[in-house]
Design an enzyme around this catalytic site. Structure first.
Site, PDB file in Angstrom:
ATOM      1  N   ASP A   1      32.772  36.227  42.686  1.00 12.82           N
ATOM      2  CA  ASP A   1      33.994  36.462  41.937  1.00 12.82           C
ATOM      3  C   ASP A   1      34.271  35.476  40.941  1.00 12.82           C
ATOM      4  O   ASP A   1      33.747  34.352  40.640  1.00 12.82           O
ATOM      5  CB  ASP A   1      35.390  36.571  42.980  1.00 12.82           C
ATOM      6  CG  ASP A   1      36.370  37.182  42.193  1.00 12.82           C
ATOM      7  OD1 ASP A   1      36.207  38.173  41.304  1.00 12.82           O
ATOM      8  OD2 ASP A   1      37.610  36.505  42.509  1.00 12.82           O
ATOM      9  N   SER A   2      35.022  35.829  39.906  1.00 14.25           N
ATOM     10  CA  SER A   2      35.653  34.935  38.900  1.00 14.25           C
ATOM     11  C   SER A   2      36.317  33.725  39.480  1.00 14.25           C
ATOM     12  O   SER A   2      36.603  32.741  38.602  1.00 14.25           O
ATOM     13  CB  SER A   2      36.376  35.560  37.780  1.00 14.25           C
ATOM     14  OG  SER A   2      37.573  36.272  38.689  1.00 14.25           O
TER      15      SER A   2
ATOM     16  N   CYS B   1      34.140  41.725  42.729  1.00 12.56           N
ATOM     17  CA  CYS B   1      35.266  41.494  41.480  1.00 12.56           C
ATOM     18  C   CYS B   1      35.068  43.044  41.093  1.00 12.56           C
ATOM     19  O   CYS B   1      33.991  43.283  40.641  1.00 12.56           O
ATOM     20  CB  CYS B   1      34.554  40.286  40.755  1.00 12.56           C
ATOM     21  SG  CYS B   1      35.378  40.252  38.834  1.00 12.56           S
TER      22      CYS B   1
ATOM     23  N   THR C   1      36.341  43.981  37.993  1.00 11.65           N
ATOM     24  CA  THR C   1      36.235  43.704  36.604  1.00 11.65           C
ATOM     25  C   THR C   1      34.569  43.536  36.268  1.00 11.65           C
ATOM     26  O   THR C   1      33.938  44.239  35.558  1.00 11.65           O
ATOM     27  CB  THR C   1      36.852  42.641  36.217  1.00 11.65           C
ATOM     28  OG1 THR C   1      38.137  42.632  36.440  1.00 11.65           O
ATOM     29  CG2 THR C   1      36.567  42.306  34.673  1.00 11.65           C
TER      30      THR C   1
ATOM     31  N   GLU D   1      45.236  31.864  40.969  1.00 14.08           N
ATOM     32  CA  GLU D   1      44.245  30.407  40.854  1.00 14.08           C
ATOM     33  C   GLU D   1      45.088  29.215  41.135  1.00 14.08           C
ATOM     34  O   GLU D   1      44.457  28.241  41.460  1.00 14.08           O
ATOM     35  CB  GLU D   1      43.370  30.439  39.438  1.00 14.08           C
ATOM     36  CG  GLU D   1      42.332  31.683  39.163  1.00 14.08           C
ATOM     37  CD  GLU D   1      41.674  31.428  40.253  1.00 14.08           C
ATOM     38  OE1 GLU D   1      40.774  30.473  40.560  1.00 14.08           O
ATOM     39  OE2 GLU D   1      40.988  32.747  40.923  1.00 14.08           O
TER      40      GLU D   1
ATOM     41  N   CYS E   1      41.905  44.789  41.960  1.00 17.89           N
ATOM     42  CA  CYS E   1      41.399  43.569  41.551  1.00 17.89           C
ATOM     43  C   CYS E   1      41.607  42.935  42.917  1.00 17.89           C
ATOM     44  O   CYS E   1      42.613  42.897  43.542  1.00 17.89           O
ATOM     45  CB  CYS E   1      42.420  43.084  40.506  1.00 17.89           C
ATOM     46  SG  CYS E   1      41.907  41.062  40.400  1.00 17.89           S
TER      47      CYS E   1
ATOM     48  N   HIS F   1      41.986  39.800  43.357  1.00 14.20           N
ATOM     49  CA  HIS F   1      42.889  38.924  43.498  1.00 14.20           C
ATOM     50  C   HIS F   1      44.288  39.501  44.038  1.00 14.20           C
ATOM     51  O   HIS F   1      45.208  38.695  44.496  1.00 14.20           O
ATOM     52  CB  HIS F   1      43.262  38.181  42.296  1.00 14.20           C
ATOM     53  CG  HIS F   1      42.027  37.132  41.643  1.00 14.20           C
ATOM     54  ND1 HIS F   1      40.989  37.520  41.318  1.00 14.20           N
ATOM     55  CD2 HIS F   1      42.371  35.754  41.715  1.00 14.20           C
ATOM     56  CE1 HIS F   1      40.434  36.305  40.834  1.00 14.20           C
ATOM     57  NE2 HIS F   1      41.107  35.107  41.108  1.00 14.20           N
TER      58      HIS F   1
END
Ligand code: DGL
Length: 253
Positions: free
Chosen positions: A10-11, A73, A75, A151, A183, A185
């Site tokens: 993931d990012s 993720c 995206t 984050e 998403c 997150h």
């Protein structure tokens, strides 16, 4: 049987919400979790730039001899999964907003899909909605700042609440029975979201679907492991320090 590790990408920390579900279903595996924290957030950046970040991350996971990779993720899945499947032979599993299950559960009301700006704009989600012929029951909203809050490990602050409420201005919350957390997150904000929707909303994310798909693919290809559960964390190609690794462990425990 195969005891090589599974890569999870993931990012940032969002993919941990997927890893958590995967571990419940596949506890006897070794995992390598890759968070591209030097480049997060992805969802608001130009697509070609993000594609490059994704390809670098997957190259790294391949170099670790992973037997399968999960793109945890939405995206990244929406812009790069097809390219990655052409580039590599191992199974690569993506995640997409759980629109179909949400529609099945909507109970006469509408579905609100929350995702990043890239996921919302991309063809993958647009085609999914078109092919299911459900556009009249579905609204879309991007919430890019939630990625930044996550984050910072900020999930329930006044600022988070204020941001979500501001983004939702102009939407009649009573119209919706179901919220798609598109998403990875966003499941970290479930408490704040149910407070804002006065507990009257059901939330759906794609993590269970991904975990089941991974299990089926491993079984079909004789790739299941019989290891003691082990997770190794990397941040943008570097081994995660002890402090951050402990923080990550807490999110999936
Ligand atoms: N967690 C990611 C997703 O599922 C993207 C977050 C970001 O970097 O913008 O879309």
């Amino acid at each position: 049987m195969n005891n090589k590790p599974i890569g999870i990408f993931d990012s940032g920390i969002g993919g941990l919400t997927v890893l958590k579900k995967i571990i419940e279903i596949l506890p006897n595996e070794r995992y390598i979790y890759y968070a591209d924290t030097e480049n997060v957030p992805y969802g608001i950046k130009p697509k070609e730039e993000v594609k490059k970040y994704i390809k670098d991350a997957i190259k790294f996971l391949i170099s670790k001899e992973t037997k399968a990779i999960v793109i945890a993720c939405n995206t990244a899945t929406s812009i790069a999964i097809n390219d990655l499947r052409v580039m590599y032979d191992i199974p690569i599993i993506g995640i997409e907003p759980a629109v179909k299950p949400a529609i099945e559960k909507r109970n006469g009301k509408k579905v609100l899909i929350m995702a990043t700006p890239i996921t919302i704009k991309e063809e993958k989600l647009q085609n999914l909605i078109k092919n299911l012929e459900v556009s009249e029951y579905v609204d879309l909203i991007d919430m890019p700042k939630l990625v930044e809050f996550a984050e910072k490990m900020e999930f329930e602050s006044n600022d988070v609440e204020k941001y979500i409420k501001t983004r939702l201005q102009g939407y009649d919350l009573n119209e919706y029975s179901t919220l798609v957390l598109g998403c990875t997150h966003f499941p970290l904000f479930k408490k704040t979201l149910s407070k804002i929707f006065s507990n009257k909303i059901q939330m759906i994310d794609g993590s269970l679907g991904v975990a089941n798909r991974l299990k089926n693919i491993l079984e079909k290809n004789d790739l299941k492991g019989n290891n003691k559960l082990e997770i190794e964390y990397y941040h943008s190609g570097k081994k995660t320090n002890k402090n951050d690794a402990e923080k990550y462990d807490r999110i999936i425990s």
